[in-house]
Motif scaffolding. Sequence first.
Motif, short mmCIF file in Angstrom:
data_model
loop_
_atom_site.label_atom_id
_atom_site.label_comp_id
_atom_site.label_asym_id
_atom_site.label_seq_id
_atom_site.Cartn_x
_atom_site.Cartn_y
_atom_site.Cartn_z
N LEU A 100 0.00 -3.71 -5.77
CA LEU A 100 -1.09 -2.39 -6.07
C LEU A 100 -0.57 -2.08 -4.25
O LEU A 100 -0.47 -0.38 -4.83
N ALA A 101 -1.41 -2.49 -3.33
CA ALA A 101 -0.96 -2.25 -2.21
C ALA A 101 0.61 -1.36 -1.83
O ALA A 101 0.58 -0.13 -0.93
N LYS A 102 1.51 -1.92 -2.26
CA LYS A 102 2.56 -1.69 -2.66
C LYS A 102 2.94 -0.25 -3.08
O LYS A 102 3.78 0.74 -2.11
N VAL A 103 2.24 0.00 -4.48
CA VAL A 103 2.41 1.31 -4.77
C VAL A 103 1.86 2.80 -4.54
O VAL A 103 2.18 3.52 -4.02
N CYS A 104 0.52 2.24 -3.80
CA CYS A 104 -0.13 3.25 -3.06
C CYS A 104 0.88 3.86 -1.62
O CYS A 104 0.56 4.77 -1.35
N GLU A 105 1.66 3.26 -0.83
CA GLU A 105 2.43 3.29 -0.06
C GLU A 105 3.28 3.82 -0.42
O GLU A 105 4.16 5.01 -0.15
N SER A 106 4.20 3.80 -1.32
CA SER A 106 4.63 4.00 -1.95
C SER A 106 4.38 6.02 -2.29
O SER A 106 5.57 6.87 -2.10
N TRP A 107 2.97 5.95 -2.83
CA TRP A 107 2.53 6.78 -2.98
C TRP A 107 2.58 8.11 -2.11
O TRP A 107 3.02 9.01 -1.42
N ASP A 108 2.14 7.38 -0.59
CA ASP A 108 2.25 7.97 0.66
C ASP A 108 3.86 8.13 1.11
O ASP A 108 3.63 10.07 1.68
N HIS A 109 4.59 7.83 0.85
CA HIS A 109 6.06 7.97 1.46
C HIS A 109 6.53 8.59 -0.07
O HIS A 109 7.61 9.61 -0.04
N LEU A 110 5.90 9.10 -0.64
CA LEU A 110 6.63 10.54 -1.86
C LEU A 110 7.98 9.41 -2.40
O LEU A 110 9.12 9.70 -3.50
N GLU A 111 7.94 7.89 -2.53
CA GLU A 111 9.23 7.50 -3.22
C GLU A 111 9.07 7.15 -4.98
O GLU A 111 8.36 8.03 -5.69
N SER A 112 9.85 6.93 -5.63
CA SER A 112 10.68 8.15 -6.66
C SER A 112 10.03 6.23 -7.80
O SER A 112 10.78 5.71 -8.71
N ILE A 113 8.71 6.20 -8.17
CA ILE A 113 8.32 5.33 -9.28
C ILE A 113 7.22 6.18 -9.60
O ILE A 113 6.70 7.47 -9.24
N VAL A 114 6.58 5.40 -11.24
CA VAL A 114 5.59 5.97 -11.70
C VAL A 114 4.07 5.25 -11.62
O VAL A 114 3.65 4.09 -11.48
N PHE A 115 3.80 5.60 -11.07
CA PHE A 115 2.47 5.67 -9.32
C PHE A 115 1.00 5.17 -10.79
O PHE A 115 1.51 4.00 -10.82
N ARG A 116 0.81 6.41 -11.77
CA ARG A 116 -0.28 6.07 -12.39
C ARG A 116 0.13 4.59 -13.16
O ARG A 116 -1.05 3.45 -13.57
N ASP A 117 1.75 4.50 -13.67
CA ASP A 117 2.13 3.48 -14.49
C ASP A 117 1.59 1.90 -13.85
O ASP A 117 1.31 0.76 -14.34
N GLU A 118 2.25 2.10 -12.84
CA GLU A 118 2.45 0.45 -11.60
C GLU A 118 0.67 1.00 -11.58
O GLU A 118 0.74 -0.53 -11.27
N MET A 119 0.33 1.47 -11.41
CA MET A 119 -1.71 0.60 -10.62
C MET A 119 -2.32 0.63 -11.50
O MET A 119 -2.82 -0.69 -11.76
N LYS A 120 -1.91 0.76 -12.72
CA LYS A 120 -2.84 0.17 -14.44
C LYS A 120 -2.13 -1.12 -14.24
O LYS A 120 -2.55 -1.58 -14.49
N GLN A 121 -0.82 -1.25 -14.27
CA GLN A 121 -0.49 -2.49 -14.64
C GLN A 121 -0.88 -3.20 -13.62
O GLN A 121 -1.47 -4.97 -13.70
N CYS A 122 -0.89 -3.24 -12.35
CA CYS A 122 -1.48 -3.76 -11.42
C CYS A 122 -3.45 -3.85 -11.65
O CYS A 122 -4.18 -5.08 -11.46
#
Length: 170
Positions: A100-122
């Motif tokens: 979950l922390a990695k997804v939050c960090e990826s959001w900060d860096h605007l990396e190309s991931i599906v944030f909400r789906d990843e957060m929900k999975q975590c």
Amino acid sequence: MPLAERIKHMALHNAKYVAYFFEALDQGDGAKLTKTLTDAFIIVLASANTLNQDIGRDLGEGAEAAVSFPSLGASLANELGKDGDDYWLVRNFARHTGRLAKVCESWDHLESIVFRDEMKQCNLQLLKVILAEASARQLDIAEAYQSRMRQVETRSIFDQLFREGAGGEA
């Protein structure tokens, strides 16, 4: 708080709980472990609310077939391979908290991931770990949740104002 800040805040709560789980297990403090498990459950529910996540649906058919949290937790413990090692909780809770922390960090860096789906999975995985552990410890997580929320509510000025407005009755 904006959505991103709320989820980061929840991730920080979870990181704190990793440390509390270690402390409770290292010190043999069952009360601290129970309180932390309950608080982690509360944060998972708050995170689900923030993410507009239907965790019952996300748990799938096993949740619908379960007659209680303990039976669901026992099923999840089996599914997740929970063993008798107390540190199973910390390893698995830390793993999903870190994701979950990695997804939050990826959001900060605007990396190309599906944030909400990843957060929900975590969040879903954290819930599964909590329910499995609560079941293994024979903790009635629903009752623990209600009791803990009442403790939190009584510290609120709004609770005090309500009681005074109601003539001391709640």
